[in-house]
Enzyme design. Structure first.
Site: not given
Lengths: 440, 440
Positions: B14-15, B46, B107, B136, B138, B192, B203, B207
């Site tokens: 997506t990114v 991939r 990260k 993200g 910011i 997820e 996570d 960060k």
């Protein structure tokens, strides 16, 4: 490690003194971050004898800031004199001409001469940095200039003047008048003896003009900002706002619209739940609406010696690290011309507080004039006036009473036309109060 | 205009797809801002056959991202593969070794290998940029690394995981359980299939470790973060928080303390009036406390393809403009060693929810154990249980009932010791719930 980065500070008021102190205090960290030792080597101020609590031994003193700007002992000139013309402008121009990097906190100078100065700096190959010129200690210039290049910005708005936000906060919390709060703000040093520049919105307009240029890639156009201050805001407006789910803030708003960019400064109703509505006292805040990030809000101190010095020193560190960016985010020659949009074409919701004669048919008359111009009303609020009931069996006194309307989106032109018609009908006892609504 | 800045994108999820699209869409603005045309010349993923809605014609395809990283047709490698080890790490290492500028959103990689990678990048004289790795869209990395060099930071804290904030927001608003909200978050794509990494706080810890290094000039120390997730937060805790004037947020907090820097991730009570308490849903926020600016808060999107791409493209633009800064704000060799502070020494307010047997003297017994360790109580809240009154003339059922304590500042060690004593006294029907309070 390369040679020292030698700073000349022109203007030793609160901010200037804070900058000199900060550079000394943070010497190690600044050297680690930039790869160079940063040192103040020259200062200039009008009064040589004032005690600023600074050790200025070993630092050259200049009575004339333009001489400081030309000094061979200075690599970077920090202009903290203030004012759009006179010595501030002369100092920045001299520094650029002499090939020095320039840092300024001067929003008036930028707002009026930013384009020409940017062009001069670029022609001479020097940096002109101005993080402290808008929103004080909030790194919003950096965020707009460097943080969002992948975004198309659609709107920037913010609380850019701490004095106004302090006054509005106290009016709201304590039910005081504008005049009473202004007096307190002056006593506390939050407002100048002549407060016009702050409370009538001109300071906000200068800052907004700078943010607009960065956000939209357009030439700075301070004259194109529609400006209205807070001196006309009544305690009753704050009560009504509270009742209707809003707060009143003095906002600067720059917004992409049909045919150009709207730039406006005015008291604004913002939804109580919005981030900007939570900002109280002298704090500033800026919200950026952009296509990729959606909404980004930065909140922090808008003024004060230390906070402003923080922004100045951030600029100095960038320049010490050798960073040279186009002043306004892109080369001055590549800025699009400013395209003004008349306020009459502004479209948004409106809060309209009328003072009407308490007579039968008045509300109907008002509503009819609105409807004739296709203005839809979200709500109508008629305030009961305590003394009314005793004078008339229908509770109507003929006396002036407030009638508040909240409109759905309408253009400013149609709102003004409807109000003229209502006035011509003889329904109004006083001039109407109109406050624009800004939604998230 | 100088030569094109040629981008190789490794990872087309997506990114990655958003980055490729954004660079094309913003080509003119990016060229104006950086002085160079930015063009994606190579990609790697991939699955070559997936339709990503992108025109990849004329763009070289690499099955092996490390081959892309070494390609002579690429000036800057954008690593969007993810994961602390494996191909992501190999790609970044290969790019640095080949003398390419590197941008990553990873990260986990930064948290575990940021120090070594920064050292390698500096030794090779290339930039390693990672704005997208925390919070993200910011621009908080930029704010911490470049916006506050004149400040000594005392604390950085924030909502750094949108999944957790979404779950807590829904639990609070709708009175739902953690499990129910997690299921919804999974259905909506906010969590997820295996949500452990998000909901157990890892996570956020990654960060936080990055932000800590930038804020305090210390080596990254992800293993030094004390981590507790939100799976143990009960609907009753949210009700109690509401009653006591707090909201519960999963915060990452890094704070200067005696002997070092505390790094901790845990559900946290924050005053309802604080800026961070207003942040709802998947939005992120970071507050920085520093000596010159006081308090600075940044609020914006923490995830999503476009918002993350916005941060990646901001990095790319910096590198295209030739900006080369030390990766972690100062040269890796100049970072102070991480100095951990044990959680037992953490001092703060605590929310303690005990489940006690509804018997005479229980509250007194609890309060005594607290008092023995000099823990002062700000409030005690005993919840009435509906069925109790009918069973005992004194309204005491002997059944488990909640007893909530809010303490003034105390160390974690004394709190834990008091709770052990209370448990040893046989007063508890269940294990106690402990939630730290973070004040402004």
């Amino acid at each position: 490690m390369t040679q020292d980065f030698r700073i000349g500070v022109a203007g030793l008021g609160t901010v200037g003194a804070a900058v000199v102190g900060m550079i000394a205090r943070r010497a190690e960290a600044l050297a680690a971050a930039t790869g160079r030792r940063i040192a103040v080597t020259a200062v200039s101020s009008r009064d040589r004898n004032r005690d600023r609590g600074l050790d200025l031994s070993g630092i050259a003193w200049f009575d004339d800031p333009t001489a400081l700007a030309r000094s061979a002992e200075v690599d970077c000139v920090v202009e903290l004199i203030g004012g759009a013309e006179g010595p501030a402008k002369a100092t920045v121009e001299a520094a650029i001409a002499a090939g020095k990097a320039v840092v300024t906190a001067n929003k008036a100078l930028l707002a009026h001469h930013g384009g020409a100065l940017a062009q001069a700096a670029e022609a001479r190959g020097v940096a002109l940095a101005y993080e402290a010129s808008a929103a004080g200690g909030i790194p919003v210039i950096k965020a707009l200039r460097e943080g969002l290049p992948g975004n198309e910005v659609s709107r920037v708005y913010g609380i850019l003047n701490g004095t106004c936000n302090y006054i509005l906060t106290r009016m709201e919390r304590e039910g005081l008048t504008f005049e009473a709060c202004l007096k307190d703000a002056q006593a506390l040093g939050y407002a100048e003896a002549d407060p016009t520049f702050d409370v009538e919105g001109f300071d906000t307009a200068h800052k907004l003009a700078i943010l607009t240029s960065l956000a939209f890639g357009t030439a700075i156009d301070a004259e194109g900002v529609a400006v209205e201050g807070i001196s006309g805001v009544q305690p009753l407006d704050l009560t009504m706002a509270e009742e209707l789910g809003y707060r009143i803030k003095l906002l600067g708003v720059a917004q992409r619209a049909e045919g150009g960019i709207e730039q406006r400064v005015h008291p604004t109703m913002v939804p109580k739940s919005s981030a900007i509505a939570q900002v109280m006292g002298v704090t500033n805040a800026v919200t950026i609406d952009a296509d990729a990030v959606g909404e980004l809000t930065l909140i922090g101190p808008g003024a004060g010696g230390q906070a402003t010095a923080s922004a100045v020193v951030a600029d100095i560190a960038d320049l010490a690290a050798g960073i040279l960016r186009p002043t306004l985010g892109r080369p001055a020659a590549a800025l699009a011309p400013a395209a003004r949009v008349e306020m009459a074409r502004h479209e948004g919701g409106y809060y309209v507080r009328l003072t009407v004669h308490d007579r039968p048919g008045v509300a109907a008359g008002v509503a009819t004039r609105m409807a004739e111009r296709a203005i839809s009303l979200e709500s109508i609020l008629q305030r009961r006036v305590e003394h009314a009931a005793s004078e008339d069996p229908h509770g109507r006194s003929g006396r002036p009473v407030p009638l508040v309307l909240i409109t759905y989106a309408a253009t400013e032109g149609t709102i003004r036309a409807a109000l003229e018609a209502i006035a011509a009908d003889g329904l109004l006892a006083e001039a109407p109060q109109v406050i624009r609504i800004e939604r998230e």
